[in-house]
Design an enzyme around this catalytic site. Sequence first.
Site, PDB file in Angstrom:
ATOM      1  N   HIS A   1      15.994   0.213  19.083  1.00  0.00           N
ATOM      2  CA  HIS A   1      14.809  -0.427  19.652  1.00  0.00           C
ATOM      3  C   HIS A   1      14.293  -1.606  18.829  1.00  0.00           C
ATOM      4  O   HIS A   1      14.517  -2.742  19.196  1.00  0.00           O
ATOM      5  CB  HIS A   1      13.715   0.600  19.888  1.00  0.00           C
ATOM      6  CG  HIS A   1      12.566   0.057  20.660  1.00  0.00           C
ATOM      7  ND1 HIS A   1      12.709  -0.417  21.942  1.00  0.00           N
ATOM      8  CD2 HIS A   1      11.262  -0.101  20.334  1.00  0.00           C
ATOM      9  CE1 HIS A   1      11.543  -0.857  22.373  1.00  0.00           C
ATOM     10  NE2 HIS A   1      10.647  -0.679  21.429  1.00  0.00           N
TER      11      HIS A   1
ATOM     12  N   HIS B   1       7.046   3.472  15.891  1.00  0.00           N
ATOM     13  CA  HIS B   1       7.444   2.108  15.502  1.00  0.00           C
ATOM     14  C   HIS B   1       6.256   1.170  15.591  1.00  0.00           C
ATOM     15  O   HIS B   1       5.174   1.565  16.007  1.00  0.00           O
ATOM     16  CB  HIS B   1       8.631   1.626  16.319  1.00  0.00           C
ATOM     17  CG  HIS B   1       8.371   1.489  17.787  1.00  0.00           C
ATOM     18  ND1 HIS B   1       8.339   2.570  18.624  1.00  0.00           N
ATOM     19  CD2 HIS B   1       8.119   0.413  18.552  1.00  0.00           C
ATOM     20  CE1 HIS B   1       8.081   2.154  19.854  1.00  0.00           C
ATOM     21  NE2 HIS B   1       7.947   0.847  19.842  1.00  0.00           N
TER      22      HIS B   1
ATOM     23  N   GLU C   1      10.868   8.778  26.127  1.00  0.00           N
ATOM     24  CA  GLU C   1      10.347   7.667  26.918  1.00  0.00           C
ATOM     25  C   GLU C   1      11.226   7.535  28.161  1.00  0.00           C
ATOM     26  O   GLU C   1      12.360   8.015  28.184  1.00  0.00           O
ATOM     27  CB  GLU C   1      10.386   6.372  26.110  1.00  0.00           C
ATOM     28  CG  GLU C   1      11.797   5.930  25.759  1.00  0.00           C
ATOM     29  CD  GLU C   1      12.043   4.455  26.022  1.00  0.00           C
ATOM     30  OE1 GLU C   1      11.381   3.899  26.910  1.00  0.00           O
ATOM     31  OE2 GLU C   1      12.897   3.878  25.344  1.00  0.00           O
TER      32      GLU C   1
ATOM     33  N   ASP D   1       1.638  -1.045  21.383  1.00  0.00           N
ATOM     34  CA  ASP D   1       1.356   0.043  22.316  1.00  0.00           C
ATOM     35  C   ASP D   1       1.728   1.396  21.702  1.00  0.00           C
ATOM     36  O   ASP D   1       1.643   2.424  22.357  1.00  0.00           O
ATOM     37  CB  ASP D   1       2.055  -0.178  23.659  1.00  0.00           C
ATOM     38  CG  ASP D   1       3.556  -0.270  23.532  1.00  0.00           C
ATOM     39  OD1 ASP D   1       4.023  -0.618  22.434  1.00  0.00           O
ATOM     40  OD2 ASP D   1       4.260  -0.010  24.517  1.00  0.00           O
ATOM     41  N   HIS D   2       2.182   1.382  20.448  1.00  0.00           N
ATOM     42  CA  HIS D   2       2.443   2.631  19.753  1.00  0.00           C
ATOM     43  C   HIS D   2       1.598   2.794  18.494  1.00  0.00           C
ATOM     44  O   HIS D   2       1.494   3.878  17.961  1.00  0.00           O
ATOM     45  CB  HIS D   2       3.927   2.755  19.407  1.00  0.00           C
ATOM     46  CG  HIS D   2       4.785   2.950  20.618  1.00  0.00           C
ATOM     47  ND1 HIS D   2       5.276   4.167  20.997  1.00  0.00           N
ATOM     48  CD2 HIS D   2       5.198   2.073  21.565  1.00  0.00           C
ATOM     49  CE1 HIS D   2       5.969   4.036  22.121  1.00  0.00           C
ATOM     50  NE2 HIS D   2       5.951   2.776  22.477  1.00  0.00           N
TER      51      HIS D   2
ATOM     52  N   HIS E   1       5.376  -1.444  17.415  1.00  0.00           N
ATOM     53  CA  HIS E   1       4.807  -2.122  18.591  1.00  0.00           C
ATOM     54  C   HIS E   1       3.365  -1.665  18.814  1.00  0.00           C
ATOM     55  O   HIS E   1       3.035  -0.498  18.608  1.00  0.00           O
ATOM     56  CB  HIS E   1       5.658  -1.817  19.830  1.00  0.00           C
ATOM     57  CG  HIS E   1       6.850  -2.715  19.931  1.00  0.00           C
ATOM     58  ND1 HIS E   1       7.963  -2.355  20.635  1.00  0.00           N
ATOM     59  CD2 HIS E   1       7.108  -3.930  19.407  1.00  0.00           C
ATOM     60  CE1 HIS E   1       8.853  -3.326  20.549  1.00  0.00           C
ATOM     61  NE2 HIS E   1       8.364  -4.292  19.791  1.00  0.00           N
TER      62      HIS E   1
END
EC number: 3.1.27.-
Lengths: 606, 947
Positions: free
Chosen positions: A157, A68, A203, A72-73, A70
């Site tokens: 999410h 996705h 996760e 941090d991804h 974000h």
Amino acid sequence: MPDIKVTPLGAGQDVGRSCILVSIGGKNIMLDCGMHMGYNDDRRFPDFSYVTQNGRLTEFLDCVIISHFHLDHCGALPYMSEMVGYDGPIYMTHPTKAICPILLEDFRKITVDKKGETNFFTSQMIKDCMKKVVPLNLHQTVQVDEELEIKAYYAGHVLGAAMFQIKVGSESVVYTGDYNMTPDRHLGAAWIDKCRPDILISESTYATTIRDSKRCRERDFLKKVHETVERGGKVLIPVFALGRAQELCILLETFWERMNLKAPIYFSTGLTEKANHYYKLFITWTNQKIRKTFVQRNMFEFKHIKAFDRSYADNPGPMVVFATPGMLHAGQSLQIFKKWAGNEKNMLIMPGYCVQGTVGHKILNGQKKLEMEGRATVITGTLDVKLQVEYMSFSAHADAIGIMQLIRMAEPRNMLLVHGEAKKMEFLKDKIEQEVFVRCISCYMPANGETTTVVTNPSVPVDISLNLLKREMALGGPLPDAKRPRTMHGTLIMKDNSLRLVSPEQALKELGLSEHQLRFTCRVQLHDPHSDTDTLGRIYTHLKSVLKSYSIQHVPDGTVIVESIVIKVTSSAEEPNLKVILLSWSYQDEELGSFLSTLLKKGLPS
Amino acid sequence: MSAHINHVVVVLQQVSLEEVPAKKLRLTKPSKSAALHIDLCKATSPTDALQYLLSFARRPVEAESVEGVVRILLEHYYKESDNSVRLKIASLLGLLSKTQGFAPDCIVDDAINTLNNEKSHQVLAQLLGTLLIIGTQLPDKIAVVQRLIDVACKHLSSTYFGVRNKCLQLLGCLGTVDKPLSKETDAGPGAQTSHVRDVQSVISDYFQDQDPRVRTAAIKAMLQLHERGMKIQQTIYNQACKLLSDDYEQVRSAAVQMVWVLSQLYPESIVPIPSSNEEIRLVDDSFGKICHMVSDGSWVVRVQAAKLLGSMHQVSPHFLEQTLDKKLMSDLRRKRTAHERAKELYASGEFSSGRRWADDAPKEKVDTSGVNLIDSGACGAFVHGLEDEMYEVRISAVEALCSLAQSSPSFAEKCLDFLVDMFNDEIEEVRLQSIHVLRQISTHITLREDQLDTVLAVLEDSSRDIREALHELLCYTNVSTKDCIQLALVELLKNLTKYPTDRNSVWKCLKFLGARHPTLVLPIVPELLSTHPYFDTPEPDMDDPAYIAVLVLVFNAAKSCPTMPALFSDHTFRHYAYLRDSLSHLVPHLRVRNLSALESAQNFLQDSLVRVSALQNLETPGAQDLLEFTIRDLLRLGELQTELAGSADFCATYLHCQLLLTKALQEKLWTMAVPLCLKQNWLSFDDLEFLYSGLETQQIATIHNIRLQAKALQLILTARSKPGVDRVLGACEKFLQDVESFQRLFMTELPHFQDSFVEKLLELMPRLTTCKPLDLVKILQTTLRQSGFIHLKLPEQIHRASATIIEPTGESDNPLKFTTGLVVALDIDATLEHVQDPQTSVKVQVLYPDGQSHIIHPKPGDFRTPGPGRVRLITQVYLSHSAWTEACQIEVRLLLAYSSSSSKQSASKPAWNESMGGLPTSESCIESTIHLSKPVKVFIMPKPARR
């Protein structure tokens, strides 16, 4: 034995910088390519030198999957593809592909323009990187090459978040990315079918939390906003541009609609406007209610929510303002906060977590006087915080029960926890290993750079000829036992990288060989006073009594035939009492033949 | 593709052309079978044959020729080599054996024979389907059924799933309930016991079939057995439970049902818990398992599981309460739910909720080994269900909660918080449903202040349905403190200012709230009425809806709280008198000073009737005055006393009819006044008979009696005004028929009709039937004069069907403009009371100024039922008209349609209309309908269309 290797480069016993390498069936896949919010040096990005010291990554990776948008991804994606060098395919869902570059560009601006860093990726690099992206749809199976296929599942999410199934032959891995098992106002719950992967990489942000019902929080939030607006106060909600902001907007929008409220709601312009545009487009990725009603009206075309202008902050009367950034550390939200902080009628609602050191964090901890440093343009000196401060957590990660639920849905053989704190993972790991699932699960939680190896037991597909199958079926017993394994006879042909199981006759024919009969013969000596024919007769009756369900024939020419086994009796001339029994059987009847020989060796019953 | 379709069409046309002569032949003694035979013989290719069969199947076959047709079909079946044709024939056989009046015994043998030679799996499956149909037609023929079962068992081992499916279906539908499968058990036990297995174990073998469709079919067959009354063995339970974790949703869905059925059959038997040596009741075990399915991956299964949970009333309370329990935890520390926190805050007297961050910070540390994340069975099932993504699941969870809460008060108490939370759902249907549910269980619960607060927040909802449902809920709610009352009042008043149209509903709500909590209202009365011990306060405005609302609350509380009136100031009493008069349905009777205590209204009603019954002859002077006064009193009483409104109105109308009739008879000269009286009477008769519910036959007979009198009068009138024998003759016959039908209908009631018109008439009946029309008229005339007055006996409860149109109000001066020739929608909002079967009987009539009238049937969905006996109609009617020069008023009203004995009615009416000649037909009374509401005028203005 074949195995699957998983190595987290980031997010191993940690939150942030998600990047996981998976080798499965000879393929190497990189799952996510994120950055770490907490660092500003090299540790910010995953250590790609683990893959190769020098040179490009292309030859070592078969594909990259981004779950996705974000940061941090996906934050390290342009760095990896353009600066380290990767030309292979990058897979992500359509909404992720649309929104990801906006966030990357924003990230780049802050790092380069504001902080003045050099040696960072440029706008052009982001564009080049996005050219390598292959978008895909939910439940669409994409064939990366002949053997490797990937499939996306809905993950909740944020808009466009997906879980990925990676499959090579019969081995498979599911990577969840971030997911949410409870639906919210704009997104549905994560769902996966019973795909029974070898490893489920999940996760575990909330590994040790079981959450309360969402409705209470929503109700509280609405009630607080409503009360403040009714008594003429202003409400400030600092948000991040994407994700929760949209959920809160929908929540307030529907509430305004339902309650017929008139107070204006503003949304700070810029990034969020663009993002809202994409939310409007990707209706299919939202929840049931929005999907069903969009024909009448697209929920993201807000009626009550308008764009914010700096001058509105001084308008009299009640209003609700969503402003970025979420932690009140800079920008518009801080400016508005400074203006409104002095009035106890006003309210501040923090919808998320605040990092230590930010204004948001101080306020949440109950500080009533704030030291304002810095620029001369706004108020300097101390600031009295009189407005009410509320904390409302709306977080979209699966909690412990949610993770368990996903395990139950997918029924994996092994679990691998990432994206969480080590201590919390420990707890969840214990729990998973204790719980009684359909199959016993072993759970792993590798640290960054640590490789987990899982031995798999892949099935080898063999083509079986229909005739052979039918023939064996005809021999078989009643059908309901069809699930029980059964032995069958056939010839395995390995040719041109394919395996086939055919009947021996066909194999012979194909290979151009003639059939060789293999017969075993065996002599058994027996003391018997009777004549040859009588002995044979006695053998016949004996066998008849022992082997009830076999066909036994007494052929007039002096032989007894049991199935395909031939039994003859001869006696030597010198010793008439010593009979020699000749047994002969073919290779296929080896079992019966050896049984008969041992039986006859014991002698005949008198 | 299109070419293919064209081809088919062509073939079809040819077929229909060929069919034409065949049809003609049938007149002479044709048989359908013959035509079919010819057709089939003509068919050259399988496609042709298939076409013939398809067209053949479109028309029904008479019962007597079915057998012949079947024979021909079978003949072709054996000859046919094409699978699809055979398949069609097989399905036709099934279709034919369903023909009414045809006994399919004779084709059983043939059908079974065909099975033996069939190679194709599809055809085999179809043939078994045919057998199933035959078998269901012949449930009594045990031998046939037995044979069919044997056939099914034989084919169970087929490799094709369809065949196995059908076999299982057959076993499920026909499997003998009480006997084992084979008859041999009776003959010689022991010898063949290994082969004899009962249906259930045969079917349950297929629970593990490799094909999910067969597994589903097996469970369905088992459920079918259960439906047919066979007791399912408990051993099935474990197998069914295993299927709950099947890969396929249809299997799981069926398995959930199966587990549920078993839990209802063996609730009390004990099952062991795996991996421990404890044991629990089966119903608890299955409850836990079904709860587990509420978090299934497929929403279909989730809906089903949630629904079934609602019907498991035998489950132990301990398990039931777990469904609402979810142990919260944050970083391994136990956390209290928001509900618990709210409760504690309330208990500690502090009424504020988390101002600070970490207000909900978890306190105690959780023992990690004690946390059970998944195997908690029922734990939190409803919490999950209510939070589900699909609203279907949420709705069924709410419904299940409701049904469980109704049987367990303690559970009702617990689920309250959750239901209240559902008031904020994103889908209106769910919100509405949860409000309804809360109303249904509200007898068990008392709302806390914080809960009431949440409930009341919904009063501002913009949806009328929601608000009204909430008002209805508040009518039935118990609250705990006086603050709650105040809170509710404040919120309701807010609602009133925001949505003035809710006036009636809010008042009604306050009425019940006051009547329910008199002691809680008492301490706040001075505040509510803003009275002061020393100072006179200004008199509030009597027309203010908010003030009326407060008064309604106070007066209803005062009804059962005698000390309250002492707190009222003078103007309050005056306002009471006014409101008691104008809003008598909302304001009860109070025993207060200044107001003479009225005798019970019931007594008054009885007294009036007794007074009237004292009259023997209505022609005595003063009698008519008395009647008139009584009628007036009764009407007023009806307005004042809502409980007696029905009875009072009924009596008044009856007396009115009687009075009119008497007046008509007194007219010696037979002037025009008589027909007018008659006309009014006709309307009243219908009202009397159909508008009131709760009438007994005696009253109906009384009405018919007076109606006969009216008819007699009319006959006399006809004879006098139009001297023509023919016409009178017809009317006489009609009248005699009416008398006979009266006798037939009300034979049992005749003893009550002493000295009445009917009795006398029946005595004279032999003479009447023989005499000439003119004599008859004379006899009638004398009988009418002599006959006495029948006194009405009141039944227990009479309700008058009534309707009030709330919207349009008819007060608007702004015309509704629309373009001529197009339509305009007019919103209609009306309440109906005591109307039986409103969906079919209530119509909307629109009357245009030019005399045109339209009747509109509202859709069934437009009727809502907010409470017992009351129906709300919210609909739109479409108006259209050609252009007028200026705005005109149209009338809208509701009509009640009735059907019983309407034929008599319509037959008698034209005759009368004819006889009256000059009188215009009554402009608004449409046949078989009566007016249900007062008309409302709406200003409309059609504008000419712009070119």
